[in-house]
Design an enzyme around this catalytic site. Structure first.
Site, short mmCIF file in Angstrom:
data_model
loop_
_atom_site.label_atom_id
_atom_site.label_comp_id
_atom_site.label_asym_id
_atom_site.label_seq_id
_atom_site.Cartn_x
_atom_site.Cartn_y
_atom_site.Cartn_z
N HIS A 1 -4.50 -5.77 -10.76
CA HIS A 1 -3.17 -5.26 -10.41
C HIS A 1 -2.15 -5.58 -11.50
O HIS A 1 -1.35 -4.71 -11.90
CB HIS A 1 -2.71 -5.86 -9.08
CG HIS A 1 -3.44 -5.34 -7.90
ND1 HIS A 1 -3.24 -4.10 -7.36
CD2 HIS A 1 -4.39 -5.93 -7.12
CE1 HIS A 1 -4.02 -3.92 -6.31
NE2 HIS A 1 -4.73 -5.02 -6.14
N HIS B 1 0.82 -1.21 0.00
CA HIS B 1 0.00 0.00 0.00
C HIS B 1 0.85 1.26 0.00
O HIS B 1 0.42 2.29 -0.51
CB HIS B 1 -0.94 0.00 1.20
CG HIS B 1 -2.06 -0.97 1.08
ND1 HIS B 1 -2.72 -1.53 2.16
CD2 HIS B 1 -2.65 -1.52 -0.03
CE1 HIS B 1 -3.65 -2.36 1.73
NE2 HIS B 1 -3.63 -2.37 0.41
#
Length: 418
Positions: free
Chosen positions: A382, A252
């Site tokens: 992703h 993150h």
């Protein structure tokens, strides 16, 4: 060794396109569930469950977003995937009685009727991307989920969203999470790009100010994950390991590094703390989160910066590649270029499944495929973005870059909103 940008080399660019095409091919037809939504796939590309499987918002919305990208690229078969996902979100996930979108549904209705901020962020992303390819439901869904986010989730005092509610909008817990707000930041930028409405960008900037300028900076640019309803850090929190692992999650930090630079660019490069914060987030991720012995990013760390779950997941590597690409454009250096190469070396060596297609979603500490958290290959989002982001200008989202490219090739045609 020359550190001339890999992204300028024709071979590297073609290699990225080939990888993206392989991901499209792996998911496009295999994932399609005739009963609505999409199947999760096992490691070979077969549906994990075909008898009334549970479908979650993130999987459906991400397929819409990714195949909207496919549509903008001109990939045949993309528009039916976008339509299939949009219909499922609108007709099956949407709660017609109380408003909002159920977290998971099956053929019989909601299987988990909670209203999650994380899920609503992805509905906003799907609707924004679908608008760019002209889907007929996009405007209605965009207006609907925007209203829900503003009236149910948004907390003006903190400048971020609450986490979750029951189906009737009664509160569940005083928990606040950065992950849902991070993905909402991505979606708010996409909505701004799709509509030109400034209020989306204003909210994205407020979230970034809270999560990064204040809370991450307080922790040495380790992005804290879990908070109480006053946005005070809760270091003791231990939730779902897939969505809310304890401690900190270096992937993150990498994701925010890219998003912060994207937000800075979209906002006219006027917020001066953002570029330095993006650099600091990336530097901390590679210094603390990278396995110096075997490569790859540890999934999460404890508050002593030691691996808590030493698994290596595909998505932090993918986000690292995207962040390095943005940094190479906005903060060019040999450091960022070398890390762009390092990350892709590990992806190519360990994550890409050359035999069966797709990417391994989880590796153990020894870099062997494992299935502690993820049963197969359920997600294109992703990996696809990692392959395509380096091919386009680092000035906004991937979908916006593709629309700009199409507009530039067709002068005199109606222009999409900025």
């Amino acid at each position: 060794m020359s550190l001339e940008s890999w992204r300028k080399r024709p071979y590297h660019r073609q290699w990225l396109r080939d990888q993206a095409n392989g991901l499209f091919s792996f998911f496009q037809n295999r994932s399609f569930n005739p009963a609505g939504g999409f199947f999760d796939l096992d490691v070979t590309g077969r549906p994990i469950a075909t008898d009334n499987p549970v479908r979650g918002i993130p999987g459906t919305a991400r397929m819409v977003h990714c195949f909207a990208i496919g549509s903008l690229l001109g990939r045949p078969g993309s528009d039916p995937i976008v339509d299939h996902g949009m219909q499922f979100l609108w007709n099956r996930h949407r709660d017609r009685d109380h408003g909002g979108y159920f977290w998971t549904v099956d053929d019989n209705g909601p299987s988990d009727s909670r209203k999650q901020g994380y899920g609503h962020a992805f509905v906003l992303l799907a609707a924004s991307s679908a608008r760019l390819v002209g889907h007929p439901l996009a405007d209605r869904m965009l207006a609907d989920v925007t209203e829900i986010l503003e009236t149910k989730f948004w907390e003006e005092g903190s400048g971020a969203i609450a986490e979750e509610f029951n189906a009737d909008w009664s509160p569940i817990a005083p928990y606040r999470g950065q992950n849902s707000n991070m993905h909402l930041t991505e979606a708010l930028m996409a909505a701004f790009e799709a509509t030109g409405e400034r209020h989306y960008l204003d909210k994205a900037e407020r979230i970034a100010d809270l999560i990064i300028r204040r809370r991450a900076a307080e922790n040495g640019y380790r992005v804290a994950e879990h908070f109480d309803d006053e946005w005070q850090l809760d270091k003791s929190y231990r939730g779902d390991q897939m969505f809310r692992p304890p401690g900190t999650t270096p992937g993150h930090w990498l994701e925010w590094s890219r998003l912060i630079l994207q937000l800075w660019s979209l906002g006219g490069e006027r917020i001066d703390w953002m570029p330095a914060a993006a650099e600091a987030l990336f530097a901390q991720a590679v210094a603390i989160g990278w396995d110096e012995t075997r490569g790859g990013f540890f999934y999460n760390l404890d508050w002593n910066d030691s691996p808590d779950l030493p698994l290596k997941l595909w998505w932090p590597a993918a986000e690292g590649a995207g962040a390095a690409a943005f940094l190479c454009d906005h903060r060019p250096s040999a450091f960022h270029e070398q890390w762009y190469r390092n990350i892709w070396d590990v992806i190519a060596r360990h994550f890409i499944d050359d035999d069966r297609g797709g990417w391994h979603e989880e590796l153990d500490e020894e870099m062997r495929p494992s299935h502690t958290l993820f049963a197969g290959k359920a997600d294109i989002y992703h990996a696809l973005q990692a392959c395509l982001i380096p091919l386009y200008p680092s000035t906004g989202s991937l979908t916006r870059a593709l629309v700009n490219e199409l507009d530039a090739r067709a002068p005199g045609m109606p222009q999409h909103p900025q």
